[in-house]
Scaffold this motif. Sequence first.
Motif, PDB file in Angstrom:
ATOM      1  N   TRP A   1      -7.484 -11.369   1.001  1.00 56.94           N
ATOM      2  CA  TRP A   1      -8.477 -11.027  -0.020  1.00 56.94           C
ATOM      3  C   TRP A   1      -9.876 -11.465   0.416  1.00 56.94           C
ATOM      4  CZ3 TRP A   1      -8.770  -8.214  -4.388  1.00 56.94           C
ATOM      5  CH2 TRP A   1      -9.857  -8.441  -5.234  1.00 56.94           C
ATOM      6  N   GLU A   2      -9.961 -12.683   0.918  1.00 54.45           N
ATOM      7  CA  GLU A   2     -11.261 -13.211   1.323  1.00 54.45           C
ATOM      8  C   GLU A   2     -11.806 -12.512   2.558  1.00 54.45           C
ATOM      9  OE1 GLU A   2     -10.550 -17.380   1.750  1.00 54.45           O
ATOM     10  OE2 GLU A   2     -10.447 -17.737  -0.422  1.00 54.45           O
ATOM     11  N   GLY A   3     -10.920 -11.842   3.303  1.00 56.07           N
ATOM     12  CA  GLY A   3     -11.365 -11.077   4.459  1.00 56.07           C
ATOM     13  C   GLY A   3     -12.149  -9.839   4.086  1.00 56.07           C
ATOM     14  N   GLY A   4     -12.094  -9.463   2.808  1.00 56.00           N
ATOM     15  CA  GLY A   4     -12.943  -8.385   2.317  1.00 56.00           C
ATOM     16  C   GLY A   4     -12.325  -7.007   2.281  1.00 56.00           C
ATOM     17  N   ASN A   5     -11.135  -6.847   2.838  1.00 58.59           N
ATOM     18  CA  ASN A   5     -10.497  -5.530   2.829  1.00 58.59           C
ATOM     19  C   ASN A   5      -8.985  -5.674   2.674  1.00 58.59           C
ATOM     20  OD1 ASN A   5     -10.375  -2.716   2.970  1.00 58.59           O
ATOM     21  ND2 ASN A   5     -10.092  -2.735   5.193  1.00 58.59           N
ATOM     22  N   PRO A   6      -8.532  -6.244   1.553  1.00 58.83           N
ATOM     23  CA  PRO A   6      -7.100  -6.448   1.367  1.00 58.83           C
ATOM     24  C   PRO A   6      -6.357  -5.108   1.390  1.00 58.83           C
ATOM     25  CG  PRO A   6      -8.284  -6.777  -0.690  1.00 58.83           C
ATOM     26  CD  PRO A   6      -9.317  -6.678   0.387  1.00 58.83           C
ATOM     27  N   PRO A   7      -5.295  -5.001   2.159  1.00 57.66           N
ATOM     28  CA  PRO A   7      -4.654  -3.696   2.367  1.00 57.66           C
ATOM     29  C   PRO A   7      -3.990  -3.095   1.135  1.00 57.66           C
ATOM     30  CG  PRO A   7      -3.416  -5.464   3.443  1.00 57.66           C
ATOM     31  CD  PRO A   7      -4.708  -6.051   2.991  1.00 57.66           C
ATOM     32  N   TRP A   8      -3.772  -3.878   0.095  1.00 63.58           N
ATOM     33  CA  TRP A   8      -3.133  -3.328  -1.097  1.00 63.58           C
ATOM     34  C   TRP A   8      -4.141  -2.768  -2.104  1.00 63.58           C
ATOM     35  CZ3 TRP A   8      -3.610  -8.550  -0.073  1.00 63.58           C
ATOM     36  CH2 TRP A   8      -4.333  -9.301  -0.989  1.00 63.58           C
ATOM     37  N   ILE A   9      -5.421  -2.995  -1.895  1.00 64.16           N
ATOM     38  CA  ILE A   9      -6.440  -2.439  -2.771  1.00 64.16           C
ATOM     39  C   ILE A   9      -6.820  -1.058  -2.254  1.00 64.16           C
ATOM     40  CG2 ILE A   9      -8.769  -2.681  -3.702  1.00 64.16           C
ATOM     41  CD1 ILE A   9      -6.804  -4.658  -4.881  1.00 64.16           C
ATOM     42  N   LEU A  10      -6.411  -0.030  -2.979  1.00 60.43           N
ATOM     43  CA  LEU A  10      -6.601   1.352  -2.540  1.00 60.43           C
ATOM     44  C   LEU A  10      -7.890   1.911  -3.112  1.00 60.43           C
ATOM     45  CD1 LEU A  10      -2.901   2.470  -3.114  1.00 60.43           C
ATOM     46  CD2 LEU A  10      -3.943   1.611  -1.011  1.00 60.43           C
ATOM     47  N   LYS A  11      -8.619   2.646  -2.265  1.00 58.38           N
ATOM     48  CA  LYS A  11      -9.916   3.178  -2.692  1.00 58.38           C
ATOM     49  C   LYS A  11     -10.015   4.652  -2.363  1.00 58.38           C
ATOM     50  CE  LYS A  11     -12.089  -1.306  -1.771  1.00 58.38           C
ATOM     51  NZ  LYS A  11     -13.075  -2.043  -0.974  1.00 58.38           N
TER      52      LYS A  11
ATOM     53  N   GLN B   1      11.631   4.712   2.668  1.00 56.77           N
ATOM     54  CA  GLN B   1      11.275   3.757   3.720  1.00 56.77           C
ATOM     55  C   GLN B   1       9.756   3.686   3.900  1.00 56.77           C
ATOM     56  OE1 GLN B   1      14.158   5.709   6.482  1.00 56.77           O
ATOM     57  NE2 GLN B   1      14.811   3.605   6.921  1.00 56.77           N
ATOM     58  N   HIS B   2       9.256   2.473   3.726  1.00 58.04           N
ATOM     59  CA  HIS B   2       7.819   2.222   3.829  1.00 58.04           C
ATOM     60  C   HIS B   2       7.582   1.258   4.988  1.00 58.04           C
ATOM     61  CE1 HIS B   2       3.667   1.525   2.667  1.00 58.04           C
ATOM     62  NE2 HIS B   2       3.897   0.221   2.586  1.00 58.04           N
ATOM     63  N   ASP B   3       6.933   1.740   6.032  1.00 60.30           N
ATOM     64  CA  ASP B   3       6.753   0.959   7.253  1.00 60.30           C
ATOM     65  C   ASP B   3       5.403   0.251   7.336  1.00 60.30           C
ATOM     66  OD1 ASP B   3       8.527   0.356   9.300  1.00 60.30           O
ATOM     67  OD2 ASP B   3       8.732   2.452   9.861  1.00 60.30           O
ATOM     68  N   ASP B   4       4.603   0.388   6.285  1.00 60.54           N
ATOM     69  CA  ASP B   4       3.263  -0.189   6.329  1.00 60.54           C
ATOM     70  C   ASP B   4       3.228  -1.496   5.537  1.00 60.54           C
ATOM     71  OD1 ASP B   4       0.567  -0.454   6.896  1.00 60.54           O
ATOM     72  OD2 ASP B   4       0.044   1.584   6.300  1.00 60.54           O
ATOM     73  N   PHE B   5       2.082  -1.844   4.979  1.00 63.29           N
ATOM     74  CA  PHE B   5       1.893  -3.169   4.390  1.00 63.29           C
ATOM     75  C   PHE B   5       2.755  -3.404   3.155  1.00 63.29           C
ATOM     76  CE2 PHE B   5      -0.110  -6.029   1.356  1.00 63.29           C
ATOM     77  CZ  PHE B   5      -0.230  -7.181   2.132  1.00 63.29           C
ATOM     78  N   TRP B   6       3.378  -4.562   3.124  1.00 65.06           N
ATOM     79  CA  TRP B   6       4.087  -5.088   1.953  1.00 65.06           C
ATOM     80  C   TRP B   6       4.135  -6.597   2.082  1.00 65.06           C
ATOM     81  CZ3 TRP B   6       8.359  -8.262   1.587  1.00 65.06           C
ATOM     82  CH2 TRP B   6       8.901  -8.424   0.311  1.00 65.06           C
ATOM     83  N   GLN B   7       3.912  -7.291   0.976  1.00 65.41           N
ATOM     84  CA  GLN B   7       3.962  -8.755   1.014  1.00 65.41           C
ATOM     85  C   GLN B   7       4.337  -9.291  -0.362  1.00 65.41           C
ATOM     86  OE1 GLN B   7       3.398 -11.075   3.657  1.00 65.41           O
ATOM     87  NE2 GLN B   7       4.258 -12.435   2.102  1.00 65.41           N
ATOM     88  N   CYS B   8       5.357 -10.134  -0.404  1.00 65.14           N
ATOM     89  CA  CYS B   8       5.714 -10.806  -1.652  1.00 65.14           C
ATOM     90  C   CYS B   8       4.984 -12.150  -1.714  1.00 65.14           C
ATOM     91  CB  CYS B   8       7.216 -11.008  -1.751  1.00 65.14           C
ATOM     92  SG  CYS B   8       7.870 -12.107  -0.477  1.00 65.14           S
TER      93      CYS B   8
ATOM     94  N   ASN C   1       0.836  -1.204   0.000  1.00 61.96           N
ATOM     95  CA  ASN C   1       0.000   0.000   0.000  1.00 61.96           C
ATOM     96  C   ASN C   1       0.868   1.251   0.000  1.00 61.96           C
ATOM     97  OD1 ASN C   1       0.994  -0.061   2.606  1.00 61.96           O
ATOM     98  ND2 ASN C   1      -0.994   0.154   3.618  1.00 61.96           N
ATOM     99  N   ILE C   2       2.061   1.137  -0.558  1.00 57.28           N
ATOM    100  CA  ILE C   2       2.985   2.263  -0.618  1.00 57.28           C
ATOM    101  C   ILE C   2       2.371   3.426  -1.398  1.00 57.28           C
ATOM    102  CG2 ILE C   2       4.115   1.361  -2.690  1.00 57.28           C
ATOM    103  CD1 ILE C   2       6.756   2.431  -1.565  1.00 57.28           C
ATOM    104  N   ASP C   3       2.608   4.644  -0.938  1.00 60.77           N
ATOM    105  CA  ASP C   3       2.127   5.850  -1.607  1.00 60.77           C
ATOM    106  C   ASP C   3       3.088   6.160  -2.760  1.00 60.77           C
ATOM    107  OD1 ASP C   3       1.626   8.499  -2.415  1.00 60.77           O
ATOM    108  OD2 ASP C   3       0.911   9.075  -0.430  1.00 60.77           O
ATOM    109  N   LEU C   4       2.669   5.875  -3.974  1.00 57.97           N
ATOM    110  CA  LEU C   4       3.557   6.021  -5.122  1.00 57.97           C
ATOM    111  C   LEU C   4       3.829   7.481  -5.473  1.00 57.97           C
ATOM    112  CD1 LEU C   4       2.155   3.129  -7.329  1.00 57.97           C
ATOM    113  CD2 LEU C   4       4.275   3.150  -6.006  1.00 57.97           C
ATOM    114  N   HIS C   5       2.904   8.376  -5.153  1.00 59.24           N
ATOM    115  CA  HIS C   5       3.169   9.800  -5.365  1.00 59.24           C
ATOM    116  C   HIS C   5       4.252  10.290  -4.408  1.00 59.24           C
ATOM    117  CE1 HIS C   5      -0.969  10.740  -7.407  1.00 59.24           C
ATOM    118  NE2 HIS C   5      -0.091  10.213  -8.241  1.00 59.24           N
TER     119      HIS C   5
END
Length: 256
Positions: free
Chosen positions: A246-256, A225-232, A133-137
Amino acid sequence: MKVVLLAGGLGTRLSEETHIVPKPMVEIGDRPILWHIMQQYAYYGMKDFYVALGYKAEVIKKFFLDFHAMESEHLSINLAEGSVDVHRKPSVDWRINLVETGLSTNTGGRLKRLAPFLADGTFMLTYGDGVSNIDLHALLAFHRSHGKMATVSAVRPPARFGGLTIEDGQVTNFIEKPQIGEGWINGGFMVLEPTIFDHIADDTTVLESQVLEKLAEKGHLMAYQHDDFWQCMDTLRDKRYLQALWEGGNPPWILK
């Protein structure tokens, strides 16, 4: 902003899945992880993609060639003429360049093969097997602020096991797979200048050990430096973890 996705590796550590499809096409939910990564860039308005193909390239090509038809709600097919009309097109406006970069080419070599498309300015690059969920801007602003040749995103890998806080033998806190890995690692999501191509010799060049390592020695590599969600997604365990999120309904990498 052009975005390079390295999607040509063999993915041997996820062989349960990659004997059928390349790792970037392993699905989380009903979408390949490559799509999830591209969604993140598109959220920030970065929709000009260059996908470096290699192992099982035909699977990736077929996915995007069929995308309009498979995502459409209404198709008219004329079997006599062999024509297909897509009446309700999906709302995805990405531009995707699928480029063959060789079956056994190393990461630096794959990037070098894309040099003719990337000579006009700063570009993004990441791997085809990690979400965040890194802020690309903010990442891009950081890169432009220091004026160096390359920026990597430094992340803390998730711990492999659950974390416990214990006081007098009593567990006071339990965290499943906390983001508290020891130290920082390269999480992909890089920003690069075209001058990096001067440091890549040929197909055998490894981007990480033969290019980025040397840039660091010369003071040309910076880390956001990104201290939040990351997963390979290196292993079947990782894949199952991402699927559960994903099945939990709010995957942290899907930004809205």
